[in-house]
Every structure is written in C-alpha cells, then in structure tokens.
Design a protein around this motif. Structure first.
Motif, PDB file in Angstrom:
ATOM      1  N   GLU A  36      -6.208  11.793 -10.698  1.00  0.00           N
ATOM      2  CA  GLU A  36      -7.518  12.432 -10.524  1.00  0.00           C
ATOM      3  C   GLU A  36      -8.241  11.822  -9.326  1.00  0.00           C
ATOM      4  O   GLU A  36      -8.022  10.664  -8.983  1.00  0.00           O
ATOM      5  CB  GLU A  36      -8.364  12.245 -11.784  1.00  0.00           C
ATOM      6  CG  GLU A  36      -7.828  12.944 -13.007  1.00  0.00           C
ATOM      7  CD  GLU A  36      -7.886  14.443 -12.899  1.00  0.00           C
ATOM      8  OE1 GLU A  36      -8.895  14.970 -12.405  1.00  0.00           O
ATOM      9  OE2 GLU A  36      -6.904  15.091 -13.297  1.00  0.00           O
ATOM     10  N   PRO A  37      -9.138  12.590  -8.695  1.00  0.00           N
ATOM     11  CA  PRO A  37      -9.881  12.023  -7.568  1.00  0.00           C
ATOM     12  C   PRO A  37     -10.749  10.839  -7.999  1.00  0.00           C
ATOM     13  O   PRO A  37     -11.396  10.891  -9.052  1.00  0.00           O
ATOM     14  CB  PRO A  37     -10.756  13.173  -7.075  1.00  0.00           C
ATOM     15  CG  PRO A  37     -10.461  14.346  -7.917  1.00  0.00           C
ATOM     16  CD  PRO A  37      -9.458  13.974  -8.943  1.00  0.00           C
ATOM     17  N   TYR A  38     -10.727   9.781  -7.201  1.00  0.00           N
ATOM     18  CA  TYR A  38     -11.508   8.566  -7.425  1.00  0.00           C
ATOM     19  C   TYR A  38     -11.166   7.862  -8.741  1.00  0.00           C
ATOM     20  O   TYR A  38     -11.950   7.064  -9.241  1.00  0.00           O
ATOM     21  CB  TYR A  38     -13.013   8.842  -7.358  1.00  0.00           C
ATOM     22  CG  TYR A  38     -13.431   9.506  -6.077  1.00  0.00           C
ATOM     23  CD1 TYR A  38     -13.393   8.815  -4.875  1.00  0.00           C
ATOM     24  CD2 TYR A  38     -13.833  10.829  -6.078  1.00  0.00           C
ATOM     25  CE1 TYR A  38     -13.761   9.431  -3.693  1.00  0.00           C
ATOM     26  CE2 TYR A  38     -14.206  11.448  -4.896  1.00  0.00           C
ATOM     27  CZ  TYR A  38     -14.164  10.744  -3.706  1.00  0.00           C
ATOM     28  OH  TYR A  38     -14.532  11.357  -2.546  1.00  0.00           O
ATOM     29  N   GLY A  39     -10.030   8.154  -9.321  1.00  0.00           N
ATOM     30  CA  GLY A  39      -9.613   7.482 -10.547  1.00  0.00           C
ATOM     31  C   GLY A  39     -10.391   7.870 -11.780  1.00  0.00           C
ATOM     32  O   GLY A  39     -10.516   7.084 -12.712  1.00  0.00           O
ATOM     33  N   PHE A  40     -10.922   9.102 -11.816  1.00  0.00           N
ATOM     34  CA  PHE A  40     -11.735   9.532 -12.952  1.00  0.00           C
ATOM     35  C   PHE A  40     -10.928  10.190 -14.057  1.00  0.00           C
ATOM     36  O   PHE A  40     -11.486  10.892 -14.891  1.00  0.00           O
ATOM     37  CB  PHE A  40     -12.845  10.485 -12.495  1.00  0.00           C
ATOM     38  CG  PHE A  40     -13.961   9.789 -11.772  1.00  0.00           C
ATOM     39  CD1 PHE A  40     -14.472   8.596 -12.238  1.00  0.00           C
ATOM     40  CD2 PHE A  40     -14.493  10.340 -10.627  1.00  0.00           C
ATOM     41  CE1 PHE A  40     -15.495   7.957 -11.572  1.00  0.00           C
ATOM     42  CE2 PHE A  40     -15.527   9.709  -9.953  1.00  0.00           C
ATOM     43  CZ  PHE A  40     -16.024   8.517 -10.426  1.00  0.00           C
ATOM     44  N   GLY A  41      -9.633   9.955 -14.122  1.00  0.00           N
ATOM     45  CA  GLY A  41      -8.805  10.526 -15.181  1.00  0.00           C
ATOM     46  C   GLY A  41      -8.641   9.555 -16.337  1.00  0.00           C
ATOM     47  O   GLY A  41      -9.267   8.488 -16.400  1.00  0.00           O
ATOM     48  N   PHE A  42      -7.770   9.910 -17.266  1.00  0.00           N
ATOM     49  CA  PHE A  42      -7.536   9.095 -18.464  1.00  0.00           C
ATOM     50  C   PHE A  42      -7.006   7.706 -18.107  1.00  0.00           C
ATOM     51  O   PHE A  42      -7.462   6.701 -18.646  1.00  0.00           O
ATOM     52  CB  PHE A  42      -6.552   9.813 -19.397  1.00  0.00           C
ATOM     53  CG  PHE A  42      -6.110   8.977 -20.562  1.00  0.00           C
ATOM     54  CD1 PHE A  42      -6.974   8.739 -21.611  1.00  0.00           C
ATOM     55  CD2 PHE A  42      -4.843   8.424 -20.599  1.00  0.00           C
ATOM     56  CE1 PHE A  42      -6.581   7.958 -22.686  1.00  0.00           C
ATOM     57  CE2 PHE A  42      -4.439   7.656 -21.665  1.00  0.00           C
ATOM     58  CZ  PHE A  42      -5.306   7.423 -22.711  1.00  0.00           C
ATOM     59  N   MET A  43      -6.052   7.658 -17.171  1.00  0.00           N
ATOM     60  CA  MET A  43      -5.452   6.364 -16.841  1.00  0.00           C
ATOM     61  C   MET A  43      -6.431   5.454 -16.107  1.00  0.00           C
ATOM     62  O   MET A  43      -6.420   4.239 -16.309  1.00  0.00           O
ATOM     63  CB  MET A  43      -4.182   6.564 -16.005  1.00  0.00           C
ATOM     64  CG  MET A  43      -3.031   7.055 -16.845  1.00  0.00           C
ATOM     65  SD  MET A  43      -1.530   7.449 -15.944  1.00  0.00           S
ATOM     66  CE  MET A  43      -1.255   6.068 -14.928  1.00  0.00           C
ATOM     67  N   GLY A  44      -7.281   6.010 -15.278  1.00  0.00           N
ATOM     68  CA  GLY A  44      -8.218   5.207 -14.498  1.00  0.00           C
ATOM     69  C   GLY A  44      -9.431   4.752 -15.267  1.00  0.00           C
ATOM     70  O   GLY A  44      -9.981   3.680 -15.006  1.00  0.00           O
ATOM     71  N   LEU A  45      -9.870   5.554 -16.233  1.00  0.00           N
ATOM     72  CA  LEU A  45     -11.097   5.217 -16.966  1.00  0.00           C
ATOM     73  C   LEU A  45     -10.877   4.670 -18.363  1.00  0.00           C
ATOM     74  O   LEU A  45     -11.763   4.017 -18.915  1.00  0.00           O
ATOM     75  CB  LEU A  45     -11.997   6.458 -17.069  1.00  0.00           C
ATOM     76  CG  LEU A  45     -12.685   6.902 -15.790  1.00  0.00           C
ATOM     77  CD1 LEU A  45     -13.488   8.163 -16.049  1.00  0.00           C
ATOM     78  CD2 LEU A  45     -13.573   5.813 -15.253  1.00  0.00           C
ATOM     79  N   THR A  46      -9.714   4.953 -18.956  1.00  0.00           N
ATOM     80  CA  THR A  46      -9.506   4.554 -20.339  1.00  0.00           C
ATOM     81  C   THR A  46      -8.318   3.602 -20.509  1.00  0.00           C
ATOM     82  O   THR A  46      -8.486   2.460 -20.934  1.00  0.00           O
ATOM     83  CB  THR A  46      -9.288   5.790 -21.233  1.00  0.00           C
ATOM     84  OG1 THR A  46     -10.380   6.688 -21.037  1.00  0.00           O
ATOM     85  CG2 THR A  46      -9.224   5.407 -22.690  1.00  0.00           C
ATOM     86  N   LEU A  47      -7.130   4.068 -20.179  1.00  0.00           N
ATOM     87  CA  LEU A  47      -5.923   3.289 -20.443  1.00  0.00           C
ATOM     88  C   LEU A  47      -5.866   2.008 -19.610  1.00  0.00           C
ATOM     89  O   LEU A  47      -5.607   0.922 -20.152  1.00  0.00           O
ATOM     90  CB  LEU A  47      -4.678   4.143 -20.190  1.00  0.00           C
ATOM     91  CG  LEU A  47      -3.349   3.498 -20.542  1.00  0.00           C
ATOM     92  CD1 LEU A  47      -3.308   3.162 -22.019  1.00  0.00           C
ATOM     93  CD2 LEU A  47      -2.203   4.405 -20.160  1.00  0.00           C
ATOM     94  N   GLY A  48      -6.113   2.111 -18.322  1.00  0.00           N
ATOM     95  CA  GLY A  48      -6.067   0.935 -17.450  1.00  0.00           C
ATOM     96  C   GLY A  48      -7.032  -0.166 -17.872  1.00  0.00           C
ATOM     97  O   GLY A  48      -6.625  -1.317 -18.024  1.00  0.00           O
ATOM     98  N   PRO A  49      -8.318   0.152 -18.062  1.00  0.00           N
ATOM     99  CA  PRO A  49      -9.256  -0.893 -18.486  1.00  0.00           C
ATOM    100  C   PRO A  49      -8.925  -1.504 -19.856  1.00  0.00           C
ATOM    101  O   PRO A  49      -9.152  -2.696 -20.072  1.00  0.00           O
ATOM    102  CB  PRO A  49     -10.606  -0.170 -18.529  1.00  0.00           C
ATOM    103  CG  PRO A  49     -10.461   0.917 -17.533  1.00  0.00           C
ATOM    104  CD  PRO A  49      -9.031   1.368 -17.647  1.00  0.00           C
ATOM    105  N   ILE A  50      -8.372  -0.717 -20.767  1.00  0.00           N
ATOM    106  CA  ILE A  50      -7.975  -1.274 -22.072  1.00  0.00           C
ATOM    107  C   ILE A  50      -6.847  -2.274 -21.886  1.00  0.00           C
ATOM    108  O   ILE A  50      -6.845  -3.351 -22.496  1.00  0.00           O
ATOM    109  CB  ILE A  50      -7.588  -0.142 -23.051  1.00  0.00           C
ATOM    110  CG1 ILE A  50      -8.835   0.629 -23.475  1.00  0.00           C
ATOM    111  CG2 ILE A  50      -6.860  -0.705 -24.264  1.00  0.00           C
ATOM    112  CD1 ILE A  50      -8.538   1.868 -24.302  1.00  0.00           C
ATOM    113  N   VAL A  51      -5.880  -1.954 -21.044  1.00  0.00           N
ATOM    114  CA  VAL A  51      -4.764  -2.870 -20.794  1.00  0.00           C
ATOM    115  C   VAL A  51      -5.261  -4.123 -20.077  1.00  0.00           C
ATOM    116  O   VAL A  51      -4.816  -5.241 -20.390  1.00  0.00           O
ATOM    117  CB  VAL A  51      -3.650  -2.147 -19.997  1.00  0.00           C
ATOM    118  CG1 VAL A  51      -2.553  -3.108 -19.595  1.00  0.00           C
ATOM    119  CG2 VAL A  51      -3.066  -1.003 -20.818  1.00  0.00           C
TER     120      VAL A  51
END
Length: 74
Positions: A36-51
């Motif tokens: 997603e643009p600017y990292g506003f998808g699931f991986m950039g906003l949810t999964l990555g920060p949880i990990v």
C-alpha cells in the motif's frame, strides 16, 4: 585473584537476545514489504508493529532472565 569474574549475562541471555534482534529485524522488514502507498496496509500498520513489539518483549525477557542452575551459567 584466582576467582573468576562473573559476567552480567549468561549464554542463555545472549541466545535470547539474538532471537529478539532477529524478530525485531523481521518486524521492520515486514513493515517495508507493505504494498500500500506509504505503508498504510495491514503489514505496515498492524502485523509489522506487532512483530516489532514482540521483539522488544523478547529483549526484555533476555535482560531479566536468570539461570535456574549453576551449569546453565557456564
């Protein structure tokens, strides 16, 4: 002076720390892989920060881990 100096961490602490660093790196890599643009998808906003948070928790555990027996501290 024949007494050995005690280190702050044991081998187990360092192994846990290495795992924590790998998990942290994996979290940051997941955040950069978001399509997603600017990292506003699931991986950039949810999964990555949880990990990443899990990696910091592992580091916290590594710092406060105490060996259970004398043979673990060698």
């Amino acid at each position: 002076m024949s007494e050995k100096r005690k280190l702050a961490f044991t081998k187990a602490n360092y192994k846990i720390m290495i795992v924590g660093v790998v998990v942290l790196a994996l979290g940051f890599i997941l955040m950069t892989m978001d399509t997603e643009p600017y990292g506003f998808g699931f991986m950039g906003l949810t999964l990555g920060p949880i990990v990443v948070m899990l990696g910091f928790i592992i580091q916290f555990v590594a710092i406060f881990h105490k060996p259970k027996s004398k043979s673990d501290s060698e």
